[in-house]
Structure formats: C-alpha cells, structure tokens
Design a protein around this motif. Structure first.
Motif, PDB file in Angstrom:
ATOM      1  N   SER A  49      -9.448   1.747   3.466  1.00  0.00           N
ATOM      2  CA  SER A  49     -10.183   2.845   3.826  1.00  0.00           C
ATOM      3  C   SER A  49     -10.654   3.770   2.962  1.00  0.00           C
ATOM      4  CB  SER A  49      -9.213   3.518   5.010  1.00  0.00           C
ATOM      5  OG  SER A  49      -8.514   4.471   4.048  1.00  0.00           O
ATOM      6  N   ALA A  50     -10.263   3.455   1.553  1.00  0.00           N
ATOM      7  CA  ALA A  50     -10.802   4.276   0.272  1.00  0.00           C
ATOM      8  C   ALA A  50     -10.090   3.411  -0.717  1.00  0.00           C
ATOM      9  CB  ALA A  50     -10.461   5.474   0.540  1.00  0.00           C
ATOM     10  N   ALA A  51     -10.721   3.830  -1.873  1.00  0.00           N
ATOM     11  CA  ALA A  51     -10.218   3.154  -3.207  1.00  0.00           C
ATOM     12  C   ALA A  51      -8.959   3.815  -3.719  1.00  0.00           C
ATOM     13  CB  ALA A  51     -11.258   3.352  -4.108  1.00  0.00           C
ATOM     14  N   LEU A  52      -8.158   2.902  -4.156  1.00  0.00           N
ATOM     15  CA  LEU A  52      -6.990   3.584  -4.717  1.00  0.00           C
ATOM     16  C   LEU A  52      -7.100   3.465  -6.299  1.00  0.00           C
ATOM     17  CD1 LEU A  52      -3.744   3.624  -4.345  1.00  0.00           C
ATOM     18  CD2 LEU A  52      -3.500   1.265  -5.152  1.00  0.00           C
ATOM     19  N   ALA A  53      -6.944   4.453  -6.762  1.00  0.00           N
ATOM     20  CA  ALA A  53      -6.911   4.817  -8.447  1.00  0.00           C
ATOM     21  C   ALA A  53      -5.943   3.672  -9.125  1.00  0.00           C
ATOM     22  CB  ALA A  53      -6.340   6.361  -8.670  1.00  0.00           C
ATOM     23  N   PRO A  54      -6.891   3.078  -9.752  1.00  0.00           N
ATOM     24  CA  PRO A  54      -6.292   1.860 -10.494  1.00  0.00           C
ATOM     25  C   PRO A  54      -4.963   2.097 -11.303  1.00  0.00           C
ATOM     26  CG  PRO A  54      -8.575   1.749 -10.975  1.00  0.00           C
ATOM     27  CD  PRO A  54      -8.344   3.000 -10.257  1.00  0.00           C
ATOM     28  N   GLU A  55      -4.523   3.456 -11.747  1.00  0.00           N
ATOM     29  CA  GLU A  55      -3.584   3.686 -12.673  1.00  0.00           C
ATOM     30  C   GLU A  55      -2.228   3.807 -11.593  1.00  0.00           C
ATOM     31  OE1 GLU A  55      -3.277   4.021 -16.015  1.00  0.00           O
ATOM     32  OE2 GLU A  55      -5.097   2.805 -15.770  1.00  0.00           O
ATOM     33  N   ILE A  56      -2.609   4.264 -10.274  1.00  0.00           N
ATOM     34  CA  ILE A  56      -1.444   4.308  -9.019  1.00  0.00           C
ATOM     35  C   ILE A  56      -1.306   2.832  -8.960  1.00  0.00           C
ATOM     36  CG2 ILE A  56      -0.984   4.972  -7.044  1.00  0.00           C
ATOM     37  CD1 ILE A  56      -1.422   7.333  -8.850  1.00  0.00           C
ATOM     38  N   GLY A  57      -2.391   1.994  -8.602  1.00  0.00           N
ATOM     39  CA  GLY A  57      -2.060   0.685  -8.508  1.00  0.00           C
ATOM     40  C   GLY A  57      -1.056  -0.095  -9.343  1.00  0.00           C
ATOM     41  N   TYR A  58      -1.348  -0.070 -10.783  1.00  0.00           N
ATOM     42  CA  TYR A  58      -0.662  -0.506 -11.919  1.00  0.00           C
ATOM     43  C   TYR A  58       0.701  -0.189 -11.864  1.00  0.00           C
ATOM     44  CZ  TYR A  58      -4.644  -2.636 -14.190  1.00  0.00           C
ATOM     45  OH  TYR A  58      -6.037  -3.388 -14.553  1.00  0.00           O
ATOM     46  N   PHE A  59       0.918   1.105 -11.470  1.00  0.00           N
ATOM     47  CA  PHE A  59       2.309   1.795 -11.409  1.00  0.00           C
ATOM     48  C   PHE A  59       3.133   1.180 -10.425  1.00  0.00           C
ATOM     49  CE2 PHE A  59       5.427   4.948  -9.440  1.00  0.00           C
ATOM     50  CZ  PHE A  59       6.136   4.910 -10.492  1.00  0.00           C
ATOM     51  N   PHE A  60       2.660   1.017  -9.229  1.00  0.00           N
ATOM     52  CA  PHE A  60       3.497   0.492  -8.099  1.00  0.00           C
ATOM     53  C   PHE A  60       3.745  -1.060  -8.229  1.00  0.00           C
ATOM     54  CE2 PHE A  60       2.356   4.274  -5.717  1.00  0.00           C
ATOM     55  CZ  PHE A  60       3.616   4.705  -5.394  1.00  0.00           C
ATOM     56  N   ALA A  61       2.615  -1.767  -8.781  1.00  0.00           N
ATOM     57  CA  ALA A  61       2.881  -3.257  -9.197  1.00  0.00           C
ATOM     58  C   ALA A  61       4.021  -3.515 -10.200  1.00  0.00           C
ATOM     59  CB  ALA A  61       1.624  -3.776  -9.593  1.00  0.00           C
ATOM     60  N   GLY A  62       4.016  -2.580 -11.056  1.00  0.00           N
ATOM     61  CA  GLY A  62       4.631  -2.867 -12.151  1.00  0.00           C
ATOM     62  C   GLY A  62       6.235  -2.297 -11.658  1.00  0.00           C
ATOM     63  N   ALA A  63       6.269  -1.598 -10.661  1.00  0.00           N
ATOM     64  CA  ALA A  63       7.522  -1.079 -10.245  1.00  0.00           C
ATOM     65  C   ALA A  63       7.968  -2.016  -9.086  1.00  0.00           C
ATOM     66  CB  ALA A  63       7.491   0.430  -9.567  1.00  0.00           C
ATOM     67  N   GLY A  64       7.365  -3.123  -8.857  1.00  0.00           N
ATOM     68  CA  GLY A  64       7.797  -4.113  -7.783  1.00  0.00           C
ATOM     69  C   GLY A  64       7.404  -3.872  -6.451  1.00  0.00           C
ATOM     70  N   VAL A  65       6.344  -2.949  -6.186  1.00  0.00           N
ATOM     71  CA  VAL A  65       6.010  -2.519  -4.959  1.00  0.00           C
ATOM     72  C   VAL A  65       4.272  -3.072  -4.985  1.00  0.00           C
ATOM     73  CG1 VAL A  65       5.762  -0.877  -2.957  1.00  0.00           C
ATOM     74  CG2 VAL A  65       7.538  -0.972  -4.543  1.00  0.00           C
ATOM     75  N   ALA A  76       6.996   4.829 -16.381  1.00  0.00           N
ATOM     76  CA  ALA A  76       5.631   4.773 -15.756  1.00  0.00           C
ATOM     77  C   ALA A  76       4.538   4.082 -16.599  1.00  0.00           C
ATOM     78  CB  ALA A  76       5.232   5.969 -15.364  1.00  0.00           C
ATOM     79  N   LYS A  77       4.717   4.233 -17.943  1.00  0.00           N
ATOM     80  CA  LYS A  77       3.839   3.657 -18.814  1.00  0.00           C
ATOM     81  C   LYS A  77       4.395   2.310 -18.983  1.00  0.00           C
ATOM     82  CE  LYS A  77       2.121   3.787 -23.670  1.00  0.00           C
ATOM     83  NZ  LYS A  77       2.391   2.385 -23.732  1.00  0.00           N
ATOM     84  N   VAL A  78       5.670   1.978 -18.906  1.00  0.00           N
ATOM     85  CA  VAL A  78       5.959   0.443 -18.903  1.00  0.00           C
ATOM     86  C   VAL A  78       5.136  -0.259 -17.797  1.00  0.00           C
ATOM     87  CG1 VAL A  78       8.011  -0.997 -18.823  1.00  0.00           C
ATOM     88  CG2 VAL A  78       7.889   1.059 -20.463  1.00  0.00           C
ATOM     89  N   ALA A  79       5.619   0.369 -16.683  1.00  0.00           N
ATOM     90  CA  ALA A  79       4.990  -0.204 -15.394  1.00  0.00           C
ATOM     91  C   ALA A  79       3.555  -0.768 -15.550  1.00  0.00           C
ATOM     92  CB  ALA A  79       5.448   0.672 -14.196  1.00  0.00           C
ATOM     93  N   ARG A  80       2.841   0.311 -15.839  1.00  0.00           N
ATOM     94  CA  ARG A  80       1.533   0.127 -16.006  1.00  0.00           C
ATOM     95  C   ARG A  80       1.200  -0.880 -17.130  1.00  0.00           C
ATOM     96  NH1 ARG A  80       1.369   6.063 -15.801  1.00  0.00           N
ATOM     97  NH2 ARG A  80       0.718   6.679 -13.607  1.00  0.00           N
ATOM     98  N   ASP A  81       1.728  -0.880 -18.151  1.00  0.00           N
ATOM     99  CA  ASP A  81       1.355  -2.011 -19.062  1.00  0.00           C
ATOM    100  C   ASP A  81       1.959  -3.291 -18.753  1.00  0.00           C
ATOM    101  OD1 ASP A  81       0.712   0.059 -20.679  1.00  0.00           O
ATOM    102  OD2 ASP A  81       2.538   0.405 -21.971  1.00  0.00           O
ATOM    103  N   TYR A  82       3.181  -3.410 -18.023  1.00  0.00           N
ATOM    104  CA  TYR A  82       3.763  -4.527 -17.493  1.00  0.00           C
ATOM    105  C   TYR A  82       2.714  -5.357 -16.432  1.00  0.00           C
ATOM    106  CZ  TYR A  82       7.082  -7.971 -15.620  1.00  0.00           C
ATOM    107  OH  TYR A  82       7.790  -9.098 -15.257  1.00  0.00           O
ATOM    108  N   ALA A  83       2.023  -4.440 -15.550  1.00  0.00           N
ATOM    109  CA  ALA A  83       1.375  -4.991 -14.639  1.00  0.00           C
ATOM    110  C   ALA A  83      -0.108  -5.409 -15.137  1.00  0.00           C
ATOM    111  CB  ALA A  83       1.175  -3.987 -13.460  1.00  0.00           C
TER     112      ALA A  83
END
Length: 628
Positions: free
Chosen positions: A377-393, A321-328
């Motif tokens: 419709s509402a704000a997405l927490a940035p840490e959640i956004g970075y996680f999914f971006a780094g995971a390829g979604v 999870a940390k790698v995904a965030r750092d990567y994104a």
C-alpha cells in the motif's frame, strides 16, 4: 511445462469453485479463528474460537441459499459494509456461491458516499455490521430505489426501520437459506457450476482522493489467479497461521482470502487495530500482511522503550539495530553478487550476540513464530526493512493496486531485496514506458471502471496493458523499484522535479518520532513539510524534557519539540539536492487519521485532501519568503 505454469493455466474457474473444493478436501481442518467474549474471567476478557471448513461451508451455503431465496441473480450486486471479522468473509463467500457480485464498502465511509457507492453499483442488498452502518443506508433511501434488503451482523441497539427495505439479521437470512436449500438441494452446486471466470465477482471503489470514487470491476479469474499465484510462489503454505487485520473492503485483504482458500491454511481474523499488539502473542502467526505504518510504529516503539531505559540498555539497542542493518544489507549484497549470503565472521558473531540480547524479544513481540510478513500500500523505508530483516522478521514488500486485484510484484521469500517491491508474479508482465510510468498486464488486471468507459480507456490499453500512474524501474535481475507516484511528482517554480515520497521515506528512516510527513512544493520556490508525531513515542520523550502532563498538542507545539524535529530535517537535507531540501516545516496539532478523511483505510495519506485541510498552515510557510 513446470508445475507452477500448469497450476496457473489450469486455475479454478471461480472463487466459488475454489471454496467448494476446499470444503471437500479438508472438511475437518481449521479454517478460521476469531475472538469472542470469554466464558470465564474478567469483564472484557476474550478468547479465540475456531471454525472448521465444514462449518464454514454450512454457513456459507445457508447465506448463499438465503440470497437465492431473496431473488438475487448472476452478477447482481450485494454490498458489504463492516469491519474485518469472520462474518465479512462468510458473507462474501455466500455472495460468490450465489453467483452474485460483492460491492465492498469501507465501514468508515460516510453516509453520502455510502449512498453513492450503493447507487452507482446498483446494489440490491447490503450486509451491514450494526445499527450504525444501517443508519447510513437509512439516511439516503430516496437515492437507493434498487436496494431491497439489508442484513445485520449484530442486531443490537436502536435498529432503524427503512421504508421499502427488508431488514433482517444474518441468522434470519441463514434460516431462510436453509429452508430454500431443503426444497432445492442442488441449488448451490447448480449455481456455482454456471459461474464463469470472466463473471463479475467484486466491485471495489477507489479511495476517491480527488472527486467521487471509481468502482473497479474485478472478475472471478482475478481472485482465482491471486489465490494460485500465492501458492506457487510459496508466499503461503498449508500449515501457515495467518493473522489478518487488514480491511477486507481493501483489495489487499481480499487477495489474502483468495490465497487462504487455495492452500487451506488457518486465518486468525480481527480488524481492531488497537488489538494488534495484544493479538500477536495469542495467535502466534507464521505469516501476516501489513501496511508500512505498522512496522514503523513497532520500530519507533521499540526504540522509545530502549531510550526510556537509558544507559547501557539504550546503547545496546543502538548497537544491535546497526548490526541488524549491516547484517541484512551485507547478506543482500552478497546474495545479489554471488548468489550466496556470505556474512563475515566478525559480523556473524556480533549478530549472534545481538540476537540473544535484543532480536529474540522483537520476534517474541510478533508471537515468536513469524517466518515473514508482507508489506504493501505504500513504500517501507529501507532502513526499517533492513532492521527487521536483520532481526529475523523479514518484511517482503509487494506492489499492486486496486485495479490489479492487489499483488502483481512481490519479493521472493528466498531472495527478498530491501528497497524493491520484488519481481513480477508468474503470469504478470511489467514494463516501463518512455516517460518512466510502470505498465502491467496479466490475469489480475481489472476489466474496467464501473459505468466509466472513458476513464477506463485512459488507463487500460486495448492489448491489456494497464497504466499504473507510478514511476519505477526494473533492474537486470527483474526486480522492480517504485520511485514515486506519477501524479505526486511536482515541479518547483524553478523548474526542478521533486519526488516527495523519496524525501518522506528518508525522513521516516532517521526520525523515530514521526508518524506522518507530507512534502509540499508544487509551483513553489522551495519545499516545505507538514509533519505529525507519534503520540506513544513523543510523550515519554516530553517527560524527560520537563514537559510531563502536557497534552499532545502542547507537546508538539513546544520549542523543544520543534528543535528536536528540526535536527532530523537538517540531517535529511544534508543528503538532498538544494531544490529538494525542506526549508520550513510545521508540526500539526494532531495526527492524521482515517476518521477525519486524511488517510485511506490502508493508511495512505490523501495528499490533496490534507493540503486543502491545512491550506492556511501551508501558506504561512511561504509568506514573506525570499527566493530559495
């Protein structure tokens, strides 16, 4: 002139024009997939059935012919009260092709408010999903003298009779329409040819968190613009498979249908939220849209399963999870600075290993083919956004309102930036007023509130600028960031302004157990919070604490749960100014939901409603408190 500008300036005249053109262009192409009971297999088993554009065209024309046979005229309102299903789309397109206008009614709307919407809109007919929705109409017929017809999607159960209202099934309406078109074969083409871009297409009523909802008048040009702009920006493509579960009574769902009509891609449609996880592997979508709460639940679920497995597997997840965030995050920072997403070799190697161990499983949970997802419709927490971006979604955040026919800014697929809602869509202008409020102007903006000229004048300037009520900023590259709702900002009794959604977003980013959080403090001397927990995540945690077998209410009221959440509250407080910190909090005995009126159908919290409902809980957090 660029090709995008040409497409925008020469966009079709109406939704009906787009639909008829689509039928002619790809009659044999697959239009919709929808679930039906399986012909073979265990009780309750389902399978997906397909519908071509030609078949959709036949049914839509029959529905439109039926409405014409019932005497519906240009811009006369026809309501739709149903969950998200293929018949909703067919009915809506039938209304458009009959030259009428659709009134969207959430199926969760109670009988009183349903009657208000039907009366205020002047709806002459209504499509209802089943006997339950029809009963809402029957409960207040004295308030609906203009309602003449009700059409049932599902004619099962105890169907109430309504004095003065012609009740028929969808099949019966289509039969009438087929007969009408046999006598008047050019009726649909003639009707559609007369539809104008500025003609009313849809009335969508706002959620009504403070008083009666307002009917937003959206014309055909709003939807034509939404369709074309999704195509020219590459948000959707002709070869896409889109999974659609969002409520079609919501502007976001309606805008997605406009995009589909324009490109002709496949839409798999099923509005049952409890079937999302099951449907994704079966549908294998390439694109989907969602609310942030769904991504938060997916992330929390993944984290909870990894935690339950314990040991090395949980450590691997935390590392991945940390790698995904750092990567994104690194890729985004490099893209902003240099225009190229250059990743350091060491991080790239770690990411490749994490992809094999963890990210591939996450993508498989989404069906394995998802190239991107839109969130609104509402704000997405940035840490959640970075996680999914780094995971390829990658989750592409967008911004819009009912009053702007959904999207007016969207993150570009090739240059998305977590923490922003992207750039303005082509043809839409955005600027910031002196007080920080975002103003919008463009083809997607409403033509006013129905029957409310004074309230229209409060938000819609004579030169077309719309006051959004949101506070935001625009960076040097044109990316927009929303900082808070203007009406949600509050001032403490000490005179300090607080943006509650910023604090709430930070809390959601670090607490995997939270479902909803509401920060309170207007005219108070310190901030407090109402918090609900995700039952699917907190229950496994409670078992490890020796609380197995307890109810949700017992778990969340336990000293152990309070200590758990207090730890996350203190972590958030450590990064806040003193006046922003959460001094006290209460974990509510149940989650917020749509059924109790605490969430909108798009899963946004109705702040005033929740504060009123839990007023005693809120007051208890301030009783006997000293000045903070």
């Amino acid at each position: 002139m660029s090709s995008a500008q040409h497409l925008l300036e020469s966009r079709p005249l109406s939704v009906a024009h787009i639909f008829l053109s689509r039928i002619r262009a790809t009659p044999d192409g697959e239009a919709y997939r929808y679930p039906v009971a399986a012909a073979h297999g265990a009780p309750g088993a389902e399978e997906w059935r397909s519908m071509t554009w030609a078949t959709a065209g036949e049914r839509v024309k029959a529905i439109a012919g039926g409405l014409l046979a019932l005497g519906l005229g240009p811009e006369e309102r026809v309501a739709i009260s149903s969950s998200t299903r293929v018949e909703w789309i067919l009915a809506d397109l039938g209304v458009m092709c009959a030259g009428a206008a659709a009134t969207a009614v959430y199926p969760s709307t109670n009988a009183d408010e349903t009657a208000y919407i039907l009366a205020d809109s002047g709806s002459r007919a209504i499509f209802v999903e089943n006997a339950e929705q029809l009963a809402k109409v029957a409960a207040h017929t004295e308030r609906l003298p203009g309602l003449d017809h009700a059409i049932l999607f599902d004619a099962e159960g105890d169907i109430p009779e309504i004095t003065g209202v012609d009740v028929l099934t969808l099949a019966e309406l289509e039969k009438r329409g087929t007969a009408h078109l046999a006598e008047h074969p050019d009726a649909i083409d003639t009707t559609v040819a007369a539809v104008r871009p500025d003609q009313l297409a849809t009335l969508i009523y706002t959620s009504g968190t403070t008083g009666r909802p307002k009917g937003v008048r959206l014309v055909h040009d709003c939807w034509s613009y939404q369709g074309v702009v999704q195509e020219v920006t590459g948000l959707v493509r002709p070869d896409d498979v889109q999974f659609l579960w969002l409520p079609l009574s919501h502007v976001f769902g309606k805008a997605l249908i406009s995009g589909q009509l324009t490109t002709g891609h496949v839409v798999a449609i099923d509005g049952r939220i409890d079937r999302i996880v099951t449907n994704l592997p079966a549908v294998r979508p390439t694109v989907m849209a969602s609310a942030p709460r769904i991504f938060e639940k997916v992330y929390n679920g993944i984290a909870a399963r990894a935690r339950a497995e314990g040991g090395a597997k949980y450590k691997i997840f935390l590392w991945a999870a940390k790698v995904a965030r750092d990567y994104a995050r690194t890729g985004q920072e490099q893209r902003v600075a240099t225009g190229t997403s250059r990743i350091p070799l060491g991080l790239a190697v770690q990411h490749a290993i994490a992809d094999k161990l963890v990210y591939g499983k996450i993508r498989a949970a989404f069906g394995g083919a998802l190239r991107g997802s839109a969130s609104g419709s509402a704000a997405l927490a940035p840490e959640i956004g970075y996680f999914f971006a780094g995971a390829g979604v990658p989750v592409l955040e967008g911004y819009g309102l009912t009053e702007t026919s959904a999207a007016c800014t969207v993150s570009p697929p090739d240059d998305y930036r977590v923490g922003t809602v992207g750039r303005p869509l082509p043809g839409t202008e955005v600027r910031v007023a002196e007080d920080g409020e975002l103003l919008l102007r463009g083809p997607g903006v409403m033509r006013g509130y129905h029957n409310l000229p004074e309230q229209t004048a409060e938000v819609l300037e004579s030169d077309g600028w719309f006051r959004t009520g949101d506070i935001g900023e625009i960076d040097k590259d044109g990316f927009v960031r929303i900082t808070d709702r203007k009406k949600d900002l509050f001032k403490t009794s000490g005179g300090k302004y607080v943006a509650p959604t910023e604090i709430e977003s930070r809390f959601k980013a670090i607490c995997p157990y939270v479902s909803n959080i509401l920060v309170i403090g207007n005219d108070r001397n310190y901030c407090t919070a109402l918090i609900t927990l995700d039952e699917a995540v907190i229950t496994p945690w409670s078992a490890a604490q020796g609380l197995a077998g307890g109810s949700y209410a017992e778990i969340v009221s336990s000293p152990e749960a309070h200590a758990l959440i207090d730890g996350f509250v203190q972590r958030v407080n450590g990064d806040l100014q003193r006046w922003q910190t959460i001094k006290r909090f209460s974990v509510l005995p149940r989650d917020l939901d749509v059924e109790h009126g605490e969430l909108t159908p798009s899963l946004k919290v109705k702040r005033p409603f929740v504060e009123r409902e839990y007023a005693e809980v809120v007051e208890a957090m301030y009783e006997g408190a000293r000045e903070a």
